[in-house]
Enzyme design. Structure first.
Site, PDB file in Angstrom:
ATOM      1  N   HIS A 234       2.627   7.795  11.810  1.00 24.14           N
ATOM      2  CA  HIS A 234       3.997   8.084  12.242  1.00 24.14           C
ATOM      3  C   HIS A 234       4.697   9.125  11.374  1.00 24.14           C
ATOM      4  O   HIS A 234       5.911   9.312  11.500  1.00 24.14           O
ATOM      5  CB  HIS A 234       4.840   6.812  12.304  1.00 24.14           C
ATOM      6  CG  HIS A 234       4.265   5.737  13.177  1.00 24.14           C
ATOM      7  ND1 HIS A 234       4.187   5.849  14.550  1.00 24.14           N
ATOM      8  CD2 HIS A 234       3.717   4.535  12.873  1.00 24.14           C
ATOM      9  CE1 HIS A 234       3.620   4.755  15.048  1.00 24.14           C
ATOM     10  NE2 HIS A 234       3.325   3.953  14.050  1.00 24.14           N
ATOM     11  N   GLU A 274      15.379  13.188  19.385  1.00 26.71           N
ATOM     12  CA  GLU A 274      13.937  13.017  19.531  1.00 26.71           C
ATOM     13  C   GLU A 274      13.606  12.171  20.757  1.00 26.71           C
ATOM     14  O   GLU A 274      14.311  11.203  21.065  1.00 26.71           O
ATOM     15  CB  GLU A 274      13.366  12.380  18.259  1.00 26.71           C
ATOM     16  CG  GLU A 274      13.675  13.191  17.010  1.00 26.71           C
ATOM     17  CD  GLU A 274      12.854  12.760  15.811  1.00 26.71           C
ATOM     18  OE1 GLU A 274      12.155  11.732  15.898  1.00 26.71           O
ATOM     19  OE2 GLU A 274      12.912  13.458  14.776  1.00 26.71           O
ATOM     20  N   GLU A 288      15.418   8.635  19.090  1.00 28.90           N
ATOM     21  CA  GLU A 288      16.456   8.534  18.069  1.00 28.90           C
ATOM     22  C   GLU A 288      17.109   9.893  17.884  1.00 28.90           C
ATOM     23  O   GLU A 288      16.618  10.905  18.397  1.00 28.90           O
ATOM     24  CB  GLU A 288      15.870   8.065  16.734  1.00 28.90           C
ATOM     25  CG  GLU A 288      14.863   9.019  16.125  1.00 28.90           C
ATOM     26  CD  GLU A 288      14.274   8.494  14.829  1.00 28.90           C
ATOM     27  OE1 GLU A 288      14.818   7.511  14.276  1.00 28.90           O
ATOM     28  OE2 GLU A 288      13.277   9.065  14.367  1.00 28.90           O
ATOM     29  N   ASN A 290      18.390  12.292  14.679  1.00 26.91           N
ATOM     30  CA  ASN A 290      18.467  12.503  13.243  1.00 26.91           C
ATOM     31  C   ASN A 290      19.691  13.344  12.936  1.00 26.91           C
ATOM     32  O   ASN A 290      19.808  14.488  13.406  1.00 26.91           O
ATOM     33  CB  ASN A 290      17.202  13.196  12.731  1.00 26.91           C
ATOM     34  CG  ASN A 290      16.032  12.241  12.683  1.00 26.91           C
ATOM     35  OD1 ASN A 290      16.008  11.326  11.869  1.00 26.91           O
ATOM     36  ND2 ASN A 290      15.074  12.435  13.565  1.00 26.91           N
ATOM     37  N   ARG A 292      20.902  15.206  10.602  1.00 30.39           N
ATOM     38  CA  ARG A 292      20.682  16.056   9.434  1.00 30.39           C
ATOM     39  C   ARG A 292      19.785  17.224   9.830  1.00 30.39           C
ATOM     40  O   ARG A 292      19.323  17.288  10.965  1.00 30.39           O
ATOM     41  CB  ARG A 292      20.009  15.263   8.315  1.00 30.39           C
ATOM     42  CG  ARG A 292      18.697  14.595   8.778  1.00 30.39           C
ATOM     43  CD  ARG A 292      17.934  13.950   7.664  1.00 30.39           C
ATOM     44  NE  ARG A 292      16.872  13.076   8.132  1.00 30.39           N
ATOM     45  CZ  ARG A 292      15.687  13.460   8.578  1.00 30.39           C
ATOM     46  NH1 ARG A 292      15.415  14.749   8.667  1.00 30.39           N
ATOM     47  NH2 ARG A 292      14.775  12.594   8.960  1.00 30.39           N
TER      48      ARG A 292
END
Length: 523
Positions: A234, A274, A288, A290, A292
């Site tokens: 992962h 994502e 999800e 992210n 950043r």
């Protein structure tokens, strides 16, 4: 505009941010721990501040120390990079409360996307497809019943997770409780949170993401897709842009979904949405967001010609985005390979010790905090090798050649593994799924011994100070011991000798090296 920027990070990402900030006329401040006192990233900054001991909990994760460094240095903004405090909403609030500019999304947006359970619900409310799953109870019996209803195999995924941690697959009912226990234990250790989501497991998954960015004037755009399916446990190892083997309809739907989600929560600054894509059906599902800058952002920069750090700094300073969606242009194809200090022949065990690059091929983008000590206290990623080509195959072949031409000396890395991976038929064809790397077995190649002879010569030419990172001596791991080392004065060859059985070259001084062989010292 921001006048002085403190980068609350280390290594290659600190260097990356400092270079853009410097080009924009912004002063730069580095922070460093005891473990990075000789860190390669420090040379790129105007000034630096010591923030604590080597363990990250006592330095890079120490909010008080980082804020104190910003105040004492006169910085008026903080960029967190990625990792460490980058997605810590509490820290972002403290930065803002201290009157400093936070280079990132708002604390509210970070919280909204920070927990996967809440992010799933927000995505569903925005009409973005989510993987069929269950997140309404943490009772084991209820979760087991939900798994039965979804149908095996199922994925057990930490709500607070990231970086591949807190994830297990239950192939059938007999695996459920063991997988749940392992996932919750890992999540508790890594994130201090044991809440889990039960999801349908996509058996042929691809990992595709969309780079997005918004400003405070209501503009929110995407900068295209990235293919991140080449992962080990992962963890991404090679990324590319744009995503491959997608119909125009699916590509448009994914980018639209990403923009819809970001706009629905009023997101500002850079982020990544994502998705998991079923390789067989092209169905896509929100995974999800992210909040950043991502490790793989350079491939997006290569195909758009945009500097994402520059855009981040402009937005954080209250400026509007300098372009609209229809002004974004995509050209060619880009790859990124993550160079990690790990030994593929020993289960990818992290390596430590001094490491340096002695040759970086021309025509590639080399993002690195190298010439440093690889520490057990931090992530093993050392650098990123980025290439661009007119087509995907041209770019892939350029990356293969770049990995052949890259010379590193020091601990073992995954360089040979990446070189072999890029030449696997499924990777060449662009059909690899996220399971591919974990399911194949092939030996990692080792760079030729000649590279290490050249490496030694460069160190002697570099005239490192005696109190610098090489004052402790250069240690070569066992697989280097067939090498020869060029000894000389300022790079003028005097003698070529084999590496001693100990694998240790003596101290490297300002203009020479010394090695002892059979009781005789050569300098």
């Amino acid at each position: 505009m921001i006048q002085k920027l403190l980068v609350a990070n280390r290594g290659e990402i600190a260097v990356r941010i400092a270079r853009t900030a410097g080009a924009m006329g912004i002063g730069t401040v580095a922070v460093f721990s005891d473990g990075d006192a000789n860190g390669g990233h420090l040379v790129e900054f105007d000034e630096s501040v010591h923030i604590g001991a080597a363990p990250a909990s006592e330095s890079y994760l120490n909010q008080d120390a980082v804020l104190s460094a910003a105040v004492s240095s006169g910085a008026d903004a903080i960029h967190p990079g990625y990792g460490f405090l980058a997605e810590n909403a509490d820290f972002a609030e403290r930065v803002i409360a201290a009157g400093l500019t936070w280079v990132g999304p708002s604390p509210n947006a970070m919280r909204a996307m920070g927990l996967k359970i809440e992010a799933r619900r927000l995505a569903e409310a925005a009409g973005v497809p989510i993987i069929p799953g269950f997140d309404e109870s943490q009772d084991v019996a209820v979760m087991r019943a939900a798994a039965e209803k979804l149908g095996y195999p199922v994925m057990l995924k930490a709500s607070a997770g990231g970086g591949g941690k807190g994830i297990r697959i239950a192939a059938g009912p007999e695996d459920f409780e063991a997988a749940l226990r392992e996932a919750t234990d890992e999540s508790s250790r890594a994130f201090g949170d044991s809440d889990m989501i039960v999801e349908r497991y996509i058996t042929q998954p691809r990992h595709i993401e969309v780079q997005v960015i918004g400003d405070s004037f209501g503009s929110f755009i995407h900068l295209g897709t990235r293919e991140c399916s080449l992962q080990r446990k992962h963890q991404k190892v090679i990324e590319e842009a744009p995503a491959i083997n997608l119909s125009n309809e699916t590509r448009a739907a994914i980018t639209t979904a990403a923009v819809t989600l970001g706009s629905s929560i009023g997101y500002e600054n850079a982020g990544t949405v994502e998705f998991i894509v079923d390789a067989e059906t092209e169905e896509f599902f929100f995974l999800e967001m992210n909040t950043r800058l991502q490790v793989e952002h350079p491939v997006t920069e290569e195909i758009t010609g945009l500097d994402l750090v520059e855009l981040q700094l402009l937005v954080a300073a209250g400026r509007p985005l300098p372009l609209k969606q229809d002004e974004v242009r995509f050209t060619g194809h880009a790859f990124e390979a993550r160079i990690n200090a790990e030994d593929p022949s020993a289960g990818f065990m992290p390596q430590t010790g001094p490491i340096y690059a002695t040759k970086v091929p021309d025509g590639v983008r080399w993002e690195s905090g190298l010439i440093t000590e690889v520490s057990p206290h931090y992530d093993s990623m050392l650098a990123k090798l980025v290439v661009h080509g007119d087509t995907r195959d041209v770019a892939r072949q350029k990356l293969v050649a770049a990995l052949e031409g890259l010379h590193l000396a020091g601990p073992r890395t995954n360089q040979g593994f990446l070189h072999r991976l890029l030449q696997q038929p499924d990777v060449v064809a662009g059909t690899a799924t996220t399971r591919f790397v974990d399911e194949i077995e092939f030996p990692a190649s080792t760079p030729s011994p000649a590279a290490y002879g050249a490496a030694a010569q460069l160190v002697y030419e570099a005239e490192m100070p005696t109190d610098g990172p090489w004052g402790i001596g250069l240690r070569l791991t066992p697989h280097h011991r067939d090498s020869t080392i060029l000894l000389g004065y300022k790079g003028v060859a005097e003698r070529v000798v084999p590496v001693p059985a100990s694998g240790v070259i003596g101290s490297v001084g300002p203009t020479y090296a010394a090695v002892t062989l059979g009781g005789e010292t050569y300098t």
